[in-house]
Write a protein that holds these residues in place. Structure first.
Motif, PDB file in Angstrom:
ATOM      1  N   HIS A 240       0.811  -1.228   0.000  1.00 15.50           N
ATOM      2  CA  HIS A 240       0.000   0.000   0.000  1.00 15.50           C
ATOM      3  C   HIS A 240       0.847   1.282   0.000  1.00 15.50           C
ATOM      4  CE1 HIS A 240      -2.834   3.035   1.609  1.00 15.50           C
ATOM      5  NE2 HIS A 240      -3.648   2.426   0.777  1.00 15.50           N
ATOM      6  N   PRO A 241       1.853   1.382   0.885  1.00 18.45           N
ATOM      7  CA  PRO A 241       2.641   2.624   0.870  1.00 18.45           C
ATOM      8  C   PRO A 241       3.453   2.810  -0.407  1.00 18.45           C
ATOM      9  CG  PRO A 241       3.581   1.037   2.400  1.00 18.45           C
ATOM     10  CD  PRO A 241       2.267   0.495   1.977  1.00 18.45           C
TER      11      PRO A 241
ATOM     12  N   ASP B 125       1.653   4.875  -3.058  1.00 20.59           N
ATOM     13  CA  ASP B 125       1.273   6.244  -2.701  1.00 20.59           C
ATOM     14  C   ASP B 125       2.497   7.148  -2.846  1.00 20.59           C
ATOM     15  OD1 ASP B 125       0.451   8.605  -1.506  1.00 20.59           O
ATOM     16  OD2 ASP B 125      -0.823   7.582  -0.058  1.00 20.59           O
TER      17      ASP B 125
ATOM     18  N   ASP C 187       4.070   8.585   0.365  1.00 22.48           N
ATOM     19  CA  ASP C 187       4.920   7.636   1.088  1.00 22.48           C
ATOM     20  C   ASP C 187       6.266   7.480   0.405  1.00 22.48           C
ATOM     21  OD1 ASP C 187       3.491   6.643   3.388  1.00 22.48           O
ATOM     22  OD2 ASP C 187       2.066   5.800   1.984  1.00 22.48           O
TER      23      ASP C 187
ATOM     24  N   ASN D  99      -1.818   5.730   6.171  1.00 27.06           N
ATOM     25  CA  ASN D  99      -2.040   4.385   5.608  1.00 27.06           C
ATOM     26  C   ASN D  99      -3.183   3.674   6.314  1.00 27.06           C
ATOM     27  OD1 ASN D  99      -0.013   3.246   3.482  1.00 27.06           O
ATOM     28  ND2 ASN D  99       1.178   4.614   4.777  1.00 27.06           N
TER      29      ASN D  99
ATOM     30  N   LEU E  43       3.221  -3.365   6.769  1.00 24.41           N
ATOM     31  CA  LEU E  43       3.636  -1.961   6.701  1.00 24.41           C
ATOM     32  C   LEU E  43       5.007  -1.778   7.365  1.00 24.41           C
ATOM     33  CD1 LEU E  43       2.524   0.914   5.902  1.00 24.41           C
ATOM     34  CD2 LEU E  43       1.770   1.112   8.258  1.00 24.41           C
TER      35      LEU E  43
END
Lengths: 201, 205
Positions: B40-41, B44, B47, B133, B150
């Motif tokens: 996920h990060p 982005d 991030d 996040n 994460l």
């Protein structure tokens, strides 16, 4: 029968050859923001030549200009970008951008050796005007952060191009080429200036 | 001929109705949320920019000061997750931009930041991004697996960026060393410029 097959094949080949990709999400999201940010300084010729001229002039001036300019120029331009984002008006922005190309082109062509503080002040003033033009586009971008990354990267790479071209000054023939390039930049700047003043359609 | 065709069609229909979704990844084993937390990060831009900038800053300060971040950064990400409900992803925009500006300025100025300040900056970045996040998590997400993913991603990115920066700056010739230092400082200037514009945009909207 053979005629039918050959016709059908010709039609099929022509249809396949003429197909284009379907762009359902053109200029959307991060990719769109990054692409428009990268292209904005490159597609505007007046911006492009001024950015390259800054790099060439920095290379001609030598240390410390050659290494201070790439570090500080994007930052100073970002100050102009902030003014653009906040809709703070600047006087005659298009004319100033054209004038920047003329003055920077003349500086390169004439190998103008100003004290570093004076050269930095000139470049900083023009950087604010160039940044203002880019910053005004920021709130309208598909992805503002990606647009910012794109335009700062493109500006930095244009500088790098200018510095690389500026390294030709090590050779006498290279110095002549650069002076010619400076004259060309000034000439294009004059055209944009005339256009801005309404003298050219 | 017709019976052959009918058999073939029936077989094809049976195969199609009996087909299951191909599960090449071990999502069904409930490890999908771990991969979601890890990936996920990386999707982005905020991030990517902030994590890289923090790693760059630590790498320029040398291994002795930077190695603290191997522990501090993942812990910060974990500490930020519970704040997700308080700060949404959009609410962290100004904080993100301010951190970009601060880290970019420190990089551009080649500032010799003390270890404590470096750890505080990295922890602040990690908490902000951890919260951002976490704000995008759905109720069905396994929070423990997401947090583990994460933290692993944070550990990997920070360690690799620090190591690459430290190696990039290590050279045998003085001339090359100075140019490499300038390249890192120029990158800092670019990050600061992006941060400055994003801060103004966050304040303007």
């Amino acid at each position: 029968m053979n005629l039918h097959i050959s016709r059908a094949l010709t039609t099929a080949i022509a249809a396949i050859a003429l197909t284009q990709p379907a762009l359902a999400h053109e200029q959307a999201g991060v990719a769109g923001g990054l692409a428009s940010g990268l292209l904005h300084p490159v597609t505007g010729i007046d911006h492009l030549i001024a950015m390259v001229a800054v790099g060439i002039w920095g290379a001609q001036l030598g240390a410390p200009a050659i290494w201070i300019l790439p570090i500080t120029f994007p930052l100073v331009m970002a100050v102009g970008g902030v003014l653009g984002v906040l809709h703070v008006p600047l006087p005659m922005p298009e004319l100033m951008i054209a004038i920047s190309a003329v003055i920077l082109g003349v500086a390169v062509a004439a190998r103008l050796r100003l004290p570093f503080a004076a050269a930095a002040a000139i470049v900083a003033i023009f950087a604010i005007f160039h940044g203002h033009a880019h910053g005004a586009e920021l709130p309208r971008a598909a992805n503002a952060l990606a647009y910012g990354v794109g335009f700062v990267t493109a500006t930095g790479l244009l500088h790098l191009c200018g510095i690389m071209i500026g390294t030709l000054t090590r050779w006498p023939a290279g110095e002549r080429i650069i002076q010619g390039l400076g004259a060309g930049i000034a000439g294009i700047g004059c055209y944009f200036l005339a256009q801005g003043l309404g003298a050219v359609a | 001929m017709r019976s052959h065709l009918a058999r073939a069609l029936t077989a094809a229909a049976l195969l199609l109705t009996g087909a299951n979704a191909a599960e090449a990844h071990i999502v069904a084993a409930r490890l999908g949320d771990f991969y979601m937390g890890a990936s996920h990060p990386l999707t982005d831009l905020q991030d990517v920019l902030l994590w890289t900038a923090t790693g760059l800053l630590a790498g320029t300060l040398g291994a002795a000061r930077g190695r603290w971040l191997i522990l501090v950064f993942p812990l910060g990400l974990l500490a930020g997750l519970p704040f997700a409900s308080l700060f949404g992803a959009a609410a962290t925009q100004l904080a993100d931009a301010t951190m970009m500006l601060a880290i970019g300025m420190l990089l551009a100025a080649a500032a010799q930041v003390p270890t404590f300040v470096l750890c505080a900056i990295a922890f602040a970045v990690a908490v902000i991004r951890g919260a951002a996040n976490g704000a995008e998590l759905g109720p069905e997400t396994d929070r423990l697996l997401f947090a583990a993913g994460l933290a692993c991603a944070g550990y990997t990115v920070i360690t690799l960026t620090m190591a690459l920066t430290a190696v990039f700056r290590q050279t045998t010739s003085d001339n090359s060393a100075s140019w490499r230092a300038i390249a890192v400082r120029a990158l800092g200037g670019w990050i600061a410029a992006i941060g400055l514009m994003m801060a103004s945009l966050a304040l303007a909207t």
